[in-house]
Design a protein around this motif. Structure first.
Motif, short mmCIF file in Angstrom:
data_model
loop_
_atom_site.label_atom_id
_atom_site.label_comp_id
_atom_site.label_asym_id
_atom_site.label_seq_id
_atom_site.Cartn_x
_atom_site.Cartn_y
_atom_site.Cartn_z
N LEU A 1 0.86 -1.18 0.00
CA LEU A 1 0.00 0.00 0.00
C LEU A 1 0.90 1.22 0.00
O LEU A 1 1.80 1.34 0.82
CB LEU A 1 -0.90 0.03 1.24
CG LEU A 1 -2.01 -1.00 1.31
CD1 LEU A 1 -2.76 -0.87 2.63
CD2 LEU A 1 -2.96 -0.87 0.15
N TYR B 1 -0.87 -0.74 -4.42
CA TYR B 1 -2.13 0.00 -4.39
C TYR B 1 -1.88 1.43 -3.95
O TYR B 1 -0.99 1.72 -3.17
CB TYR B 1 -3.12 -0.70 -3.45
CG TYR B 1 -3.60 -2.00 -4.03
CD1 TYR B 1 -4.79 -2.06 -4.74
CD2 TYR B 1 -2.85 -3.16 -3.92
CE1 TYR B 1 -5.21 -3.24 -5.32
CE2 TYR B 1 -3.27 -4.34 -4.48
CZ TYR B 1 -4.46 -4.38 -5.18
OH TYR B 1 -4.87 -5.55 -5.76
N ALA C 1 -8.11 2.62 -1.91
CA ALA C 1 -6.95 2.00 -2.55
C ALA C 1 -7.37 1.31 -3.85
O ALA C 1 -8.32 0.55 -3.88
CB ALA C 1 -6.31 0.99 -1.61
#
Length: 54
Positions: free
Chosen positions: A3, A19, A24
């Motif tokens: 992330l 992401y 996201a």
């Protein structure tokens, strides 16, 4: 799965990958969206010019 900074995942992310964004989304999709956002002011001016010609 990775992330990016300030990415917001509200539920499980099923696929591996990078992401980006809030919420996201896959990084490639998020970067394309960011690039399009930069062109919106010019697109708006072009649409207004076309509307004036109608």
């Amino acid at each position: 799965m990775t992330l990016a900074v300030r990415a917001l995942a509200m539920k499980d992310i099923p696929d591996a990958g990078v992401y980006y964004g809030q919420p996201a989304i896959p990084a490639a999709q998020g970067l394309r969206a960011a690039a399009l956002m930069a062109s919106l002011p010019e697109l708006r001016r072009r649409i207004q010019a076309l509307e004036e010609r109608l």
